[in-house]
Design a protein around this motif. Structure first.
Motif, PDB file in Angstrom:
ATOM      1  N   HIS A 208     -18.988  94.905 -13.478  1.00  0.00           N
ATOM      2  CA  HIS A 208     -19.463  94.175 -12.303  1.00  0.00           C
ATOM      3  C   HIS A 208     -20.555  93.196 -12.723  1.00  0.00           C
ATOM      4  O   HIS A 208     -21.670  93.616 -13.040  1.00  0.00           O
ATOM      5  N   PRO A 209     -20.264  91.896 -12.753  1.00  0.00           N
ATOM      6  CA  PRO A 209     -21.244  90.917 -13.247  1.00  0.00           C
ATOM      7  C   PRO A 209     -22.426  90.757 -12.303  1.00  0.00           C
ATOM      8  O   PRO A 209     -22.284  90.868 -11.076  1.00  0.00           O
ATOM      9  N   LEU A 210     -23.594  90.516 -12.884  1.00  0.00           N
ATOM     10  CA  LEU A 210     -24.777  90.168 -12.115  1.00  0.00           C
ATOM     11  C   LEU A 210     -24.804  88.660 -11.902  1.00  0.00           C
ATOM     12  O   LEU A 210     -24.152  87.905 -12.638  1.00  0.00           O
ATOM     13  N   GLN A 211     -25.573  88.195 -10.941  1.00  0.00           N
ATOM     14  CA  GLN A 211     -25.643  86.749 -10.697  1.00  0.00           C
ATOM     15  C   GLN A 211     -26.302  86.032 -11.867  1.00  0.00           C
ATOM     16  O   GLN A 211     -25.959  84.899 -12.188  1.00  0.00           O
TER      17      GLN A 211
ATOM     18  N   ALA B 247     -34.001  95.768  -6.832  1.00  0.00           N
ATOM     19  CA  ALA B 247     -34.021  94.713  -5.805  1.00  0.00           C
ATOM     20  C   ALA B 247     -33.851  93.340  -6.431  1.00  0.00           C
ATOM     21  O   ALA B 247     -33.169  92.467  -5.879  1.00  0.00           O
ATOM     22  N   MET B 248     -34.471  93.135  -7.593  1.00  0.00           N
ATOM     23  CA  MET B 248     -34.369  91.857  -8.277  1.00  0.00           C
ATOM     24  C   MET B 248     -32.938  91.620  -8.768  1.00  0.00           C
ATOM     25  O   MET B 248     -32.357  90.540  -8.554  1.00  0.00           O
ATOM     26  N   LEU B 249     -32.341  92.617  -9.397  1.00  0.00           N
ATOM     27  CA  LEU B 249     -30.970  92.471  -9.899  1.00  0.00           C
ATOM     28  C   LEU B 249     -29.982  92.303  -8.751  1.00  0.00           C
ATOM     29  O   LEU B 249     -28.969  91.617  -8.892  1.00  0.00           O
ATOM     30  N   GLY B 250     -30.279  92.925  -7.621  1.00  0.00           N
ATOM     31  CA  GLY B 250     -29.398  92.848  -6.461  1.00  0.00           C
ATOM     32  C   GLY B 250     -29.646  91.640  -5.586  1.00  0.00           C
ATOM     33  O   GLY B 250     -29.056  91.525  -4.510  1.00  0.00           O
ATOM     34  N   GLU B 251     -30.496  90.704  -6.034  1.00  0.00           N
ATOM     35  CA  GLU B 251     -30.776  89.452  -5.324  1.00  0.00           C
ATOM     36  C   GLU B 251     -31.283  89.687  -3.901  1.00  0.00           C
ATOM     37  O   GLU B 251     -30.959  88.945  -2.976  1.00  0.00           O
ATOM     38  N   GLN B 252     -32.122  90.716  -3.736  1.00  0.00           N
ATOM     39  CA  GLN B 252     -32.637  91.009  -2.404  1.00  0.00           C
ATOM     40  C   GLN B 252     -33.763  90.059  -1.973  1.00  0.00           C
ATOM     41  O   GLN B 252     -34.103  90.007  -0.793  1.00  0.00           O
ATOM     42  N   PHE B 253     -34.332  89.319  -2.907  1.00  0.00           N
ATOM     43  CA  PHE B 253     -35.452  88.442  -2.557  1.00  0.00           C
ATOM     44  C   PHE B 253     -34.996  87.159  -1.864  1.00  0.00           C
ATOM     45  O   PHE B 253     -35.783  86.511  -1.181  1.00  0.00           O
ATOM     46  N   MET B 254     -33.758  86.772  -2.067  1.00  0.00           N
ATOM     47  CA  MET B 254     -33.158  85.650  -1.331  1.00  0.00           C
ATOM     48  C   MET B 254     -33.985  84.367  -1.444  1.00  0.00           C
ATOM     49  O   MET B 254     -34.267  83.685  -0.459  1.00  0.00           O
ATOM     50  N   VAL B 255     -34.382  84.033  -2.671  1.00  0.00           N
ATOM     51  CA  VAL B 255     -35.161  82.809  -2.892  1.00  0.00           C
ATOM     52  C   VAL B 255     -34.511  81.939  -3.967  1.00  0.00           C
ATOM     53  O   VAL B 255     -35.188  81.227  -4.706  1.00  0.00           O
ATOM     54  N   GLY B 256     -33.195  81.985  -4.045  1.00  0.00           N
ATOM     55  CA  GLY B 256     -32.483  81.151  -5.009  1.00  0.00           C
ATOM     56  C   GLY B 256     -32.840  81.495  -6.440  1.00  0.00           C
ATOM     57  O   GLY B 256     -32.836  82.670  -6.832  1.00  0.00           O
ATOM     58  N   GLU B 257     -33.188  80.463  -7.215  1.00  0.00           N
ATOM     59  CA  GLU B 257     -33.490  80.662  -8.635  1.00  0.00           C
ATOM     60  C   GLU B 257     -34.984  80.847  -8.894  1.00  0.00           C
ATOM     61  O   GLU B 257     -35.431  80.758 -10.038  1.00  0.00           O
ATOM     62  N   GLU B 258     -35.761  81.098  -7.845  1.00  0.00           N
ATOM     63  CA  GLU B 258     -37.214  81.144  -7.986  1.00  0.00           C
ATOM     64  C   GLU B 258     -37.721  82.331  -8.820  1.00  0.00           C
ATOM     65  O   GLU B 258     -38.735  82.232  -9.491  1.00  0.00           O
TER      66      GLU B 258
ATOM     67  N   SER C   2     -24.145  92.629 -16.747  1.00  0.00           N
ATOM     68  CA  SER C   2     -23.408  93.368 -15.722  1.00  0.00           C
ATOM     69  C   SER C   2     -24.193  94.604 -15.300  1.00  0.00           C
ATOM     70  O   SER C   2     -25.153  95.022 -15.971  1.00  0.00           O
ATOM     71  N   VAL C   3     -23.776  95.181 -14.190  1.00  0.00           N
ATOM     72  CA  VAL C   3     -24.398  96.412 -13.693  1.00  0.00           C
ATOM     73  C   VAL C   3     -24.277  97.518 -14.735  1.00  0.00           C
ATOM     74  O   VAL C   3     -25.237  98.249 -15.008  1.00  0.00           O
ATOM     75  N   GLU C   4     -23.093  97.634 -15.323  1.00  0.00           N
ATOM     76  CA  GLU C   4     -22.861  98.700 -16.297  1.00  0.00           C
ATOM     77  C   GLU C   4     -23.727  98.527 -17.543  1.00  0.00           C
ATOM     78  O   GLU C   4     -24.271  99.513 -18.082  1.00  0.00           O
ATOM     79  N   GLN C   5     -23.878  97.292 -18.008  1.00  0.00           N
ATOM     80  CA  GLN C   5     -24.713  97.043 -19.190  1.00  0.00           C
ATOM     81  C   GLN C   5     -26.180  97.345 -18.892  1.00  0.00           C
ATOM     82  O   GLN C   5     -26.901  97.870 -19.742  1.00  0.00           O
ATOM     83  N   PHE C   6     -26.633  97.027 -17.684  1.00  0.00           N
ATOM     84  CA  PHE C   6     -28.006  97.367 -17.288  1.00  0.00           C
ATOM     85  C   PHE C   6     -28.235  98.865 -17.395  1.00  0.00           C
ATOM     86  O   PHE C   6     -29.227  99.314 -17.979  1.00  0.00           O
ATOM     87  N   TRP C   7     -27.333  99.654 -16.825  1.00  0.00           N
ATOM     88  CA  TRP C   7     -27.536 101.098 -16.823  1.00  0.00           C
ATOM     89  C   TRP C   7     -27.468 101.680 -18.229  1.00  0.00           C
ATOM     90  O   TRP C   7     -28.125 102.704 -18.513  1.00  0.00           O
ATOM     91  N   ARG C   8     -26.725 101.057 -19.124  1.00  0.00           N
ATOM     92  CA  ARG C   8     -26.693 101.550 -20.510  1.00  0.00           C
ATOM     93  C   ARG C   8     -28.071 101.442 -21.151  1.00  0.00           C
ATOM     94  O   ARG C   8     -28.497 102.313 -21.904  1.00  0.00           O
ATOM     95  N   PHE C   9     -28.761 100.351 -20.876  1.00  0.00           N
ATOM     96  CA  PHE C   9     -30.129 100.212 -21.378  1.00  0.00           C
ATOM     97  C   PHE C   9     -31.081 101.132 -20.627  1.00  0.00           C
ATOM     98  O   PHE C   9     -31.820 101.912 -21.215  1.00  0.00           O
ATOM     99  N   TYR C  10     -31.055 101.035 -19.312  1.00  0.00           N
ATOM    100  CA  TYR C  10     -32.059 101.691 -18.490  1.00  0.00           C
ATOM    101  C   TYR C  10     -32.021 103.213 -18.640  1.00  0.00           C
ATOM    102  O   TYR C  10     -33.069 103.873 -18.648  1.00  0.00           O
TER     103      TYR C  10
END
Length: 234
Positions: free
Chosen positions: A51-54, A151-162, A87-95
């Motif tokens: 599952h790719p991240l933005q 929240a950051m990875l899930g784009e919850q801040f809704m501020v574009g590329e900021e 991707s989501v899966e790659q994040f969890w492998r690190f985290y």
């Protein structure tokens, strides 16, 4: 903790030994990878079915000796890249293999920034920006850090590329969470980041939240230490 792997947990499961092949196979694959990467910059890409991240992101780790004068050179030498993911899966492998902030000791920092952005004040993506800072009492850093980066990875801040990245700084008396954005002068954006941060961390109404521009951070550091261009920190 002196290298990038010191921030990773010991893993006795043996999973990291799978699919490595024989030494000769590994050397051959390494040579082929080096040849491919020599002609282009290597960027993280999602694996098949993932599952790719933005945006792609990179984990960094740093540890400093309190009271020791800092400079751009020493800061860059001290900050270590743990790895990048797309991707989501790659994040969890690190985290899943990383030590939680609450278990770190001394003067340590985890940084999670978009791939290609260094966690430094003077990086091109950061230099006109700033950060929201929240000081936490001991025992809260691990939960707040996880909520913030999800929240950051899930784009919850809704501020574009900021959004540029986030930092958790472990100190002796307190811990500090911060989120960095590109444009300090955009008050509407910084206000939205503040409000989202308050919500995703479930902060009490009386929580003190400070916004500080990177320009002010550099000036304060120079005034205190008498240094020129000291580079980014918490």
């Amino acid at each position: 903790m002196n290298n990038k792997f010191d921030a990773l947990k010991d893993d006795d499961s043996g999973d990291h030994d799978q699919d490595q092949g024989s030494p000769k196979d590994s050397e051959k694959e390494k040579t082929e990878d080096e040849e491919q990467n020599s002609s282009r910059k290597k960027m993280s890409v999602p694996g098949a079915g993932e599952h790719p991240l933005q945006y792609n992101y990179t984990f960094w780790y740093s540890r400093r000796t309190p009271g020791r004068p800092a400079s751009t050179q020493s800061y860059e030498q001290n900050i270590k890249q743990i790895g990048s993911f797309a991707s989501v899966e790659q994040f969890w492998r690190f985290y899943s293999h990383m030590i939680r902030p609450g278990d770190l000791t001394g003067h340590s920092d985890f940084h999670l920034f978009k791939e290609g952005i260094k966690p430094m004040w003077e990086d091109d993506a950061n230099k006109m920006g700033g950060k929201w800072i929240i000081r936490l009492r001991k025992g809260l850093a691990s939960r707040c850090w996880e909520n913030l980066i999800l929240a950051m990875l899930g784009e919850q801040f809704m501020v574009g590329e900021e959004i540029c990245g986030a930092v958790v700084s472990v100190r002796f008396q307190e811990d500090i969470i911060s989120i960095w954005n590109k444009t300090a002068s955009d008050q509407a954006t910084t206000a939205r980041i503040r409000d989202t941060l308050r919500r995703v961390l479930n902060l009490p109404p009386n929580t003190i939240m400070e916004y500080k521009t990177h320009t002010d951070s550099i000036k304060a550091w120079v005034d205190f230490h008498g240094l020129v261009n000291p580079s980014g920190g918490c």
